[in-house]
Design a protein around this motif. Sequence first.
Motif, PDB file in Angstrom:
ATOM      1  N   CYS A   1      14.123   1.377 -12.386  1.00 34.77           N
ATOM      2  CA  CYS A   1      14.345   2.527 -11.503  1.00 34.77           C
ATOM      3  C   CYS A   1      13.170   2.698 -10.547  1.00 34.77           C
ATOM      4  N   VAL A   2      11.949   2.625 -11.061  1.00 37.87           N
ATOM      5  CA  VAL A   2      10.755   2.734 -10.220  1.00 37.87           C
ATOM      6  C   VAL A   2      10.736   1.612  -9.188  1.00 37.87           C
ATOM      7  N   THR A   3      11.090   0.414  -9.606  1.00 35.56           N
ATOM      8  CA  THR A   3      11.103  -0.727  -8.693  1.00 35.56           C
ATOM      9  C   THR A   3      12.102  -0.534  -7.563  1.00 35.56           C
ATOM     10  N   LEU A   4      13.315  -0.127  -7.903  1.00 36.44           N
ATOM     11  CA  LEU A   4      14.346   0.045  -6.887  1.00 36.44           C
ATOM     12  C   LEU A   4      14.029   1.196  -5.946  1.00 36.44           C
TER      13      LEU A   4
ATOM     14  N   ARG B   1      11.469  -9.634  -2.422  1.00 37.65           N
ATOM     15  CA  ARG B   1      10.496  -8.808  -3.152  1.00 37.65           C
ATOM     16  C   ARG B   1      11.055  -8.406  -4.506  1.00 37.65           C
ATOM     17  N   TYR B   2      12.312  -7.981  -4.544  1.00 37.25           N
ATOM     18  CA  TYR B   2      12.909  -7.601  -5.821  1.00 37.25           C
ATOM     19  C   TYR B   2      12.822  -8.768  -6.805  1.00 37.25           C
TER      20      TYR B   2
ATOM     21  N   ARG C   1       0.823  -1.204   0.000  1.00 41.98           N
ATOM     22  CA  ARG C   1       0.000   0.000   0.000  1.00 41.98           C
ATOM     23  C   ARG C   1       0.857   1.253   0.000  1.00 41.98           C
ATOM     24  N   SER C   2       1.893   1.294   0.835  1.00 38.13           N
ATOM     25  CA  SER C   2       2.733   2.493   0.870  1.00 38.13           C
ATOM     26  C   SER C   2       3.477   2.675  -0.443  1.00 38.13           C
ATOM     27  N   VAL C   3       3.836   1.576  -1.088  1.00 38.56           N
ATOM     28  CA  VAL C   3       4.495   1.662  -2.395  1.00 38.56           C
ATOM     29  C   VAL C   3       3.563   2.290  -3.418  1.00 38.56           C
TER      30      VAL C   3
END
Length: 235
Positions: free
Chosen positions: A190-193, A86-87, A17-19
């Motif tokens: 980039c968004v993922t990291l 998660r990554y 949710r915070s992501v």
Amino acid sequence: MTQHSSLTSASPLPSWRSVLEAVWAAVDSGAGPGPGPGSGSGARGSAPSREDVVDARVVALVELAKAGDREAFGQLYDAYVDTVHRYLFVRVGQRALAEDLTSETFLRALRRIDTFSWQGKDLAAWLITIARNLVADHVKSARFRFEVTTADMRDADVRVEAPDELVLSRQRDEQLVEAIRALRPDQAECVTLRFLQGLSVAETARVLGRSEGAVKQLQLRATRALRASLGGLDR
């Protein structure tokens, strides 16, 4: 890998949710090349970051692990296993495979821990770099793939109460995930990291092998692309 409990994560992994809220906030604001997630409290909240903080325990544990202390390495495993998993799950989209690659990441890290040197505050970045290389070996390509679906975001709807709002929230989040998936591979990574992992600009730069300025510009282009893609969506 043996489990330990005396060390909590050096920086708590952001909830789904915070992501999502942090990405939406970046899309809404245009996300210029500033500090990024974790640097303030926007209207939609923000994901935690490891910016400017190194837990002294982590530093001590790294030194012990480099000297051959397996218990110390086990505590580092506990601190970072969720971040790495998660990554990998976002990359491969298969829970069992992500678990296998997570185990292999830490086995490689254990073998190489004596070579680790602090370059900024980046133990998480070092581990994710190992994981990233494993994915590249697995798919025989360095091209980033964003595989997560909203069905896997188990806690994403905890703040939504009304059934109608629940449905609308899921639909919006699905559109956001699809928009991230449609980004250029370097922008999606980039968004993922930055958002899913909560890595700092410096840590992201180390993982991607780019300068911090290049990462800021990449984040800016990614969030602007998301904004254009989602521009007609009423949030």
